[in-house]
Write a protein that holds these residues in place. Structure first.
Motif, mmCIF file in Angstrom:
data_model
loop_
_atom_site.group_PDB
_atom_site.id
_atom_site.type_symbol
_atom_site.label_atom_id
_atom_site.label_comp_id
_atom_site.label_asym_id
_atom_site.label_seq_id
_atom_site.Cartn_x
_atom_site.Cartn_y
_atom_site.Cartn_z
ATOM 1 N N GLU A 111 0.824 -1.211 0.000
ATOM 2 C CA GLU A 111 0.000 0.000 0.000
ATOM 3 C C GLU A 111 0.859 1.262 0.000
ATOM 4 O OE1 GLU A 111 -3.739 1.979 2.420
ATOM 5 O OE2 GLU A 111 -3.527 -0.185 2.181
ATOM 6 N N PHE A 112 1.956 1.258 0.733
ATOM 7 C CA PHE A 112 2.835 2.432 0.723
ATOM 8 C C PHE A 112 3.430 2.652 -0.669
ATOM 9 C CE2 PHE A 112 3.115 1.607 5.367
ATOM 10 C CZ PHE A 112 2.678 2.853 5.788
ATOM 11 N N PHE A 113 3.865 1.574 -1.310
ATOM 12 C CA PHE A 113 4.403 1.705 -2.666
ATOM 13 C C PHE A 113 3.326 2.195 -3.637
ATOM 14 C CE2 PHE A 113 7.541 -1.553 -1.098
ATOM 15 C CZ PHE A 113 8.654 -0.737 -1.200
ATOM 16 N N GLY A 143 2.771 -2.360 -14.901
ATOM 17 C CA GLY A 143 4.113 -2.595 -14.381
ATOM 18 C C GLY A 143 4.314 -1.975 -13.011
ATOM 19 N N LEU A 144 3.824 -0.744 -12.823
ATOM 20 C CA LEU A 144 3.958 -0.083 -11.530
ATOM 21 C C LEU A 144 3.170 -0.821 -10.445
ATOM 22 C CD1 LEU A 144 3.723 3.702 -12.510
ATOM 23 C CD2 LEU A 144 5.725 2.502 -11.623
ATOM 24 N N ALA A 145 1.943 -1.221 -10.768
ATOM 25 C CA ALA A 145 1.116 -1.932 -9.787
ATOM 26 C C ALA A 145 1.751 -3.268 -9.409
ATOM 27 C CB ALA A 145 -0.291 -2.151 -10.346
ATOM 28 N N ALA A 146 2.217 -4.003 -10.426
ATOM 29 C CA ALA A 146 2.870 -5.292 -10.158
ATOM 30 C C ALA A 146 4.145 -5.093 -9.348
ATOM 31 C CB ALA A 146 3.178 -6.007 -11.473
ATOM 32 N N ILE A 200 15.761 -0.673 8.421
ATOM 33 C CA ILE A 200 16.069 -0.676 6.986
ATOM 34 C C ILE A 200 14.796 -0.893 6.168
ATOM 35 C CG2 ILE A 200 17.276 -1.926 5.152
ATOM 36 C CD1 ILE A 200 19.502 -2.502 7.179
ATOM 37 N N SER A 201 13.986 -1.850 6.615
ATOM 38 C CA SER A 201 12.720 -2.112 5.934
ATOM 39 C C SER A 201 11.822 -0.882 5.962
ATOM 40 C CB SER A 201 12.007 -3.293 6.599
ATOM 41 O OG SER A 201 10.731 -3.500 6.037
ATOM 42 N N GLY A 202 11.788 -0.208 7.120
ATOM 43 C CA GLY A 202 10.977 1.003 7.226
ATOM 44 C C GLY A 202 11.447 2.089 6.271
ATOM 45 N N PHE A 203 12.779 2.195 6.131
ATOM 46 C CA PHE A 203 13.316 3.185 5.200
ATOM 47 C C PHE A 203 12.894 2.868 3.767
ATOM 48 C CE2 PHE A 203 16.659 4.462 2.213
ATOM 49 C CZ PHE A 203 16.682 5.836 2.426
ATOM 50 N N LEU A 204 13.018 1.594 3.378
ATOM 51 C CA LEU A 204 12.698 1.210 2.002
ATOM 52 C C LEU A 204 11.196 1.293 1.709
ATOM 53 C CD1 LEU A 204 15.046 -1.905 1.619
ATOM 54 C CD2 LEU A 204 15.403 0.388 0.700
ATOM 55 N N VAL A 205 10.388 0.845 2.664
ATOM 56 C CA VAL A 205 8.946 0.730 2.425
ATOM 57 C C VAL A 205 8.206 2.028 2.731
ATOM 58 C CG1 VAL A 205 6.852 -0.497 3.152
ATOM 59 C CG2 VAL A 205 8.975 -1.750 2.827
ATOM 60 N N ILE A 206 8.713 2.807 3.681
ATOM 61 C CA ILE A 206 8.005 4.019 4.100
ATOM 62 C C ILE A 206 8.688 5.278 3.569
ATOM 63 C CG2 ILE A 206 7.202 5.376 6.067
ATOM 64 C CD1 ILE A 206 7.130 2.749 7.675
ATOM 65 N N MET A 207 9.985 5.406 3.823
ATOM 66 C CA MET A 207 10.661 6.662 3.509
ATOM 67 C C MET A 207 10.862 6.876 2.012
ATOM 68 S SD MET A 207 10.723 7.893 6.434
ATOM 69 C CE MET A 207 11.553 9.433 6.019
ATOM 70 N N LEU A 208 11.190 5.812 1.250
ATOM 71 C CA LEU A 208 11.383 5.985 -0.193
ATOM 72 C C LEU A 208 10.074 6.375 -0.899
ATOM 73 C CD1 LEU A 208 13.952 3.231 -1.261
ATOM 74 C CD2 LEU A 208 14.311 5.671 -0.883
#
Length: 315
Positions: A111-113, A143-146, A200-208
């Motif tokens: 959902e964040f992505f 492609g973006l959704a996948a 690290i996961s939070g940075f990738l999934v939330i911050m990016l």
């Protein structure tokens, strides 16, 4: 506590939201009503986008994917929570806990992505309106959704593996679901590595995704301010207001919780999980439908069609 004191866990006991029977009974009806509203609202969005051709645009494609993710995310935790409100013994088998952990974390990350992808869609719509259909073509949208779903599930797989490989000293989870930080508290060993991986996961999934949202809306605001007419600026802001409302709620809560996990209490984590599993999926269709004239117009057209079909059948 050392490894010699660890126990084999075949099931977990969930403490839930309250130990008071009267409170649990009241919470059951409250969350049942919210669950039904969530299902009705998100299925309505999917129904409208499927039946009304005017909503066959990239924006509503991403909204339909978001609604589908919200439906699955809510069903990964809420039905069990409702059953436990009426149960004296709140247990969940080990395998079911692992599955719930994996699925809910994967859908939450997806959902964040998706919110980041939707921000990019709004950026193209406002900043490059003449090239919108060319840039946001069907292949890119798919492609973006996948990619959002794959990224969410891959991140969850990594966290699930490193979490449930830990030796556990007891099986009582101070939560209503198998949530990351609640499960980590059961470990017999030092969890510093796991907490680093959570960060690290939070940075990738939330911050990016959050950075993509800020980048997109920075350009959107700049483009809107260049519009000369007040009516044009109002219309441009209107196309982004709903998405920005949802984004602010989701990212604000997630950053407050998961980017500082060492200071969160179990009560705070329960409230955060409730927000993402119950409140956000319920509010998403409400915000998008109540603030969007196109959705309301589509609903009226679909209702007229259904009324016409019903009149013919019973005439």
């Amino acid at each position: 506590m050392g490894r010699e004191n660890q126990t084999w866990v075949s099931e977990f006991i969930l403490l839930g939201l309250s130990s008071c029977w009267e409170t649990q009974f009241s919470l059951f009806f409250l969350f049942l009503a919210m669950y039904l509203v969530t299902m009705l609202g998100n299925f309505l969005i999917l129904f409208l986008i499927r039946l009304d051709s005017s909503l066959n645009t990239p924006m509503y494609f991403f909204l339909s994917v978001l609604s589908f993710v919200d439906i699955c995310y809510t069903n990964s935790t809420v039905p069990q929570m409702l059953v436990h409100f009426l149960s004296a013994w709140k247990t969940i088998p080990f395998q079911s806990c692992v599955l719930q952990f994996y699925v809910s974390l994967a859908l939450g990350g997806s959902e964040f992505f998706l919110l980041g992808a939707m921000a990019y869609d709004r950026y193209v719509a406002v900043c490059h309106p003449l090239h919108y259909t060319v840039i946001m073509h069907g292949g890119l949208c798919l492609g973006l959704a996948a990619g959002c779903l794959v990224a969410g599930f891959m991140n969850s797989l990594m966290e699930t593996i490193i979490t449930f490989r830990l030796p556990l000293c007891h099986n009582i989870i101070n939560h209503f679901a198998c949530e990351t930080l609640a499960v980590l508290r059961l470990a017999c060993v030092d969890i510093s590595f796991n907490m680093v991986m959570v960060a690290i996961s939070g940075f990738l999934v939330i911050m990016l995704p959050c950075a993509l949202v800020l980048f997109s809306y920075g350009h959107i605001v700049a483009a809107i301010l260049r519009i000369r007419s007040a009516q044009g600026r109002s219309k441009a802001f209107g196309t982004c207001a709903s998405h920005l409302t949802v984004v602010s709620m989701c990212f604000g809560t997630a950053i407050f919780t998961y980017m500082r996990p060492e200071v969160d209490s179990p009560a705070e984590q329960k409230m955060t999980t409730l927000f993402f599993a119950v409140v956000t999926p319920m509010l998403n269709p409400v915000i998008y439908s109540l603030r969007n004239k196109e959705v309301k117009s589509a609903l009226r057209r679909v209702l007229r069609k259904l009324n016409g079909i019903t009149s013919k059948l019973f005439s």
